[in-house]
Design a protein around this motif. Structure first.
Motif, PDB file in Angstrom:
ATOM      1  N   GLU A   1      -0.854 -11.742 -13.864  1.00 43.87           N
ATOM      2  CA  GLU A   1       0.435 -11.064 -13.709  1.00 43.87           C
ATOM      3  C   GLU A   1       1.073 -11.372 -12.357  1.00 43.87           C
ATOM      4  OE1 GLU A   1       0.355  -6.809 -13.859  1.00 43.87           O
ATOM      5  OE2 GLU A   1       2.396  -6.705 -14.647  1.00 43.87           O
ATOM      6  N   GLN A   2       0.234 -11.527 -11.340  1.00 46.41           N
ATOM      7  CA  GLN A   2       0.752 -11.835 -10.016  1.00 46.41           C
ATOM      8  C   GLN A   2       1.562 -13.128 -10.054  1.00 46.41           C
ATOM      9  OE1 GLN A   2       1.915 -10.793  -6.858  1.00 46.41           O
ATOM     10  NE2 GLN A   2       0.363  -9.411  -7.658  1.00 46.41           N
TER      11      GLN A   2
ATOM     12  N   ILE B   1       7.941  -4.160  -9.218  1.00 43.82           N
ATOM     13  CA  ILE B   1       6.587  -4.052  -9.758  1.00 43.82           C
ATOM     14  C   ILE B   1       5.582  -4.822  -8.902  1.00 43.82           C
ATOM     15  CG2 ILE B   1       5.165  -4.743 -11.734  1.00 43.82           C
ATOM     16  CD1 ILE B   1       7.522  -4.088 -13.541  1.00 43.82           C
ATOM     17  N   ARG B   2       6.057  -5.890  -8.307  1.00 46.64           N
ATOM     18  CA  ARG B   2       5.162  -6.837  -7.648  1.00 46.64           C
ATOM     19  C   ARG B   2       4.361  -6.206  -6.503  1.00 46.64           C
ATOM     20  NH1 ARG B   2       7.154 -12.308  -4.771  1.00 46.64           N
ATOM     21  NH2 ARG B   2       5.156 -13.403  -4.714  1.00 46.64           N
TER      22      ARG B   2
ATOM     23  N   TYR C   1      -1.254  -4.629  -4.664  1.00 41.60           N
ATOM     24  CA  TYR C   1      -2.293  -3.670  -4.289  1.00 41.60           C
ATOM     25  C   TYR C   1      -3.390  -3.599  -5.364  1.00 41.60           C
ATOM     26  CZ  TYR C   1      -4.879   0.375  -3.108  1.00 41.60           C
ATOM     27  OH  TYR C   1      -5.938   1.196  -2.821  1.00 41.60           O
ATOM     28  N   HIS C   2      -2.982  -3.600  -6.634  1.00 39.84           N
ATOM     29  CA  HIS C   2      -3.981  -3.595  -7.721  1.00 39.84           C
ATOM     30  C   HIS C   2      -4.920  -4.791  -7.590  1.00 39.84           C
ATOM     31  CE1 HIS C   2      -1.295  -1.202 -10.739  1.00 39.84           C
ATOM     32  NE2 HIS C   2      -1.492  -0.565  -9.616  1.00 39.84           N
ATOM     33  N   LEU C   3      -4.307  -5.935  -7.334  1.00 38.65           N
ATOM     34  CA  LEU C   3      -5.105  -7.155  -7.262  1.00 38.65           C
ATOM     35  C   LEU C   3      -6.081  -7.079  -6.083  1.00 38.65           C
ATOM     36  CD1 LEU C   3      -5.606  -9.871  -8.575  1.00 38.65           C
ATOM     37  CD2 LEU C   3      -3.842 -10.871  -7.120  1.00 38.65           C
TER      38      LEU C   3
ATOM     39  N   MET D   1       0.810  -1.225   0.000  1.00 36.46           N
ATOM     40  CA  MET D   1       0.000   0.000   0.000  1.00 36.46           C
ATOM     41  C   MET D   1       0.842   1.274   0.000  1.00 36.46           C
ATOM     42  SD  MET D   1      -3.256  -0.830   2.458  1.00 36.46           S
ATOM     43  CE  MET D   1      -4.429   0.373   1.918  1.00 36.46           C
ATOM     44  N   PHE D   2       1.958   1.252   0.713  1.00 41.84           N
ATOM     45  CA  PHE D   2       2.661   2.526   0.921  1.00 41.84           C
ATOM     46  C   PHE D   2       4.080   2.572   0.356  1.00 41.84           C
ATOM     47  CE2 PHE D   2      -0.055   1.824   4.802  1.00 41.84           C
ATOM     48  CZ  PHE D   2      -1.120   2.551   4.311  1.00 41.84           C
TER      49      PHE D   2
END
Lengths: 184, 255
Positions: free
Chosen positions: B112-113, B134-135, B140-142, A151-152
């Motif tokens: 992608e994860q 990137i991971r 967080y996107h997931l 998150m951060f």
């Protein structure tokens, strides 16, 4: 004649967002987000408030779960009977100046929000905020230590340009003068 | 690094980058139009993240090819002919409604994860390092897209119907995720990259279960699925024309 006065508010409920910038730093009220529930409120809070500035912890709590009283209201009111409801833990926050963010003062246990307010006034009698907030711990969703990285952490690596750093006006002027080759 | 490996790795990275870029571009079309302000901000962030990941992959490709990493991403994005892009048709499709964009993002992020988890283990260190960076953001996107899928699938009759329609359209395109990326077969033996087909099996099981819980039925795939990344959808030339229009007006402009 009776008028149908039904509220058709399609807006999602409001959640208060609190943020902690670093270990040991105070938990400060940051603003509000709309969301359908606590989990979505936490995600929205991250995107709205914590994408750029430093944060290690975010809190979200339904705005309606917060019981608030100003210093003036407290001075005018009667003391509350100890409610018979079950005791619960409450967070206590206070706003100390008009321009300042509401910040965490401490915690109390009480049987109702009003009783929690009274307990806070007794326990933190030395503190004089302009207004007090109390809300039950159970109503809050707090990001976990595992949430910190996803998150951060990415925000710390990001560079971003301030609006003033984009020389758009100068560039547009240059482009326009380029299009008029006869004029020097 | 042998010449074959170099070429394979550059091709692989550019395909990864193209997927991220085009998905990010489609997502960015929601900016100012998402159903609620908070989600507008969140989805714009997400679009920006995807484009940032594309940049990282293009930069890595530049170092492999001995090109200038500062210039290469812009050259690839703004001045490459549409036919030379290597993205999947899945990410080219117009943004559709909110259900469509959210579900596409979920299907892509979930895959992608697994790919990033494989790349973090890569024997080629620069690849493992970039994947690691990137991971975090993709995790967080997931979380974000995983939050939306059941809320829409189990929401109202309308949100369920829109999600099901989105799934019916997206599912055949998503099958192409399992096809090897350009260069992949040359990079597999040295354990530089994970194999797409095995990632696909894991993804497929996981996603099917998740969608089922969200009251969404995975459709039967009829006929062949286009997985050749040199073949683009009818929507792609317009997308690239839009994307490149301003840059091509003044290629030397400083932004």
């Amino acid at each position: 004649m009776m008028m149908e006065n039904k509220k058709t508010d399609s807006q999602w409920p409001r959640f208060m967002v609190f943020q902690q910038a670093a270990e040991g730093a105070p938990v400060l009220h940051n603003g509000t987000v709309h969301a359908p529930d606590l989990e979505m409120a936490l995600l929205n809070a991250r995107d709205v408030f914590a994408r750029r500035p430093e944060a290690i912890t975010l809190w979200v709590v339904p705005a309606q779960a917060i019981y608030t009283q100003t210093r003036e209201e407290l001075a005018a009111r009667q003391s509350v009977d100890q409610a018979s409801e079950e005791q619960a833990d409450y967070y206590v926050f206070g706003k100390f100046e008009q321009q300042a963010q509401c910040r965490q003062i401490g915690e109390v246990s009480a049987g109702s929000p009003r009783a929690a307010m009274q307990a806070a006034l007794t326990k933190y009698a030395d503190r004089q905020p302009l207004w007090w907030w109390v809300f039950p711990k159970a109503a809050v969703l707090i990001s976990t230590p595992q949430d910190r990285e996803p998150m951060f952490a990415p925000a710390r690596e990001k560079t971003f340009k301030d609006q003033a750093e984009y020389p758009v006006v100068t560039l547009m002027r240059q482009l326009r003068s380029k299009q008029k080759p006869d004029k020097k | 690094m042998s010449e074959t490996q170099k070429k394979a790795l550059a091709d692989y990275l550019i395909a990864l980058a193209d997927d991220e870029l085009i998905l990010g571009h489609r997502d960015s079309e929601w900016t100012g139009h998402a159903p609620i302000l908070e989600e507008d901000i969140a989805f714009a962030n997400l679009a920006l993240d995807e484009i940032g990941h594309a940049r990282l992959w293009y930069e890595l490709a530049a170092t492999v090819l001995g090109a200038d990493p500062a210039r290469f991403p812009d050259q690839q994005v703004y001045f490459r002919p549409a036919a030379q892009f290597r993205c999947l048709q899945l990410v080219e499709l117009p943004k559709g409604d909110w259900a469509f964009s959210m579900l596409r993002q979920y299907l892509f992020d979930a895959f992608e994860q697994h790919r990033l988890a494989g790349l973090v283990q890569s024997k080629h260190k620069p690849l493992a390092d970039a994947a690691g960076r990137i991971r975090n953001e993709e995790l967080y996107h997931l979380r974000h897209t995983r939050a939306w899928v059941p809320r829409l699938g189990l929401g109202t009759a309308e949100s369920q119907a829109r999600m099901q329609a989105a799934l019916d359209e997206l599912w055949p395109y998503a099958q192409a995720l399992g096809a090897p990326l350009p260069g992949e077969l040359d990079l597999l033996p040295a354990s530089w990259v994970p194999g797409s087909s095995s990632l696909f099996d894991v993804w497929s099981r996981e996603v099917r279960e998740f969608l089922k819980e969200a009251s969404l039925a995975v459709p039967e795939v009829q006929g062949d699925v286009e997985s050749d990344r040199t073949v683009h959808s009818e929507y792609f030339p317009t997308l690239i024309a839009d994307l490149q229009e301003v840059a091509r007006l003044d290629p030397e402009a400083q932004w």
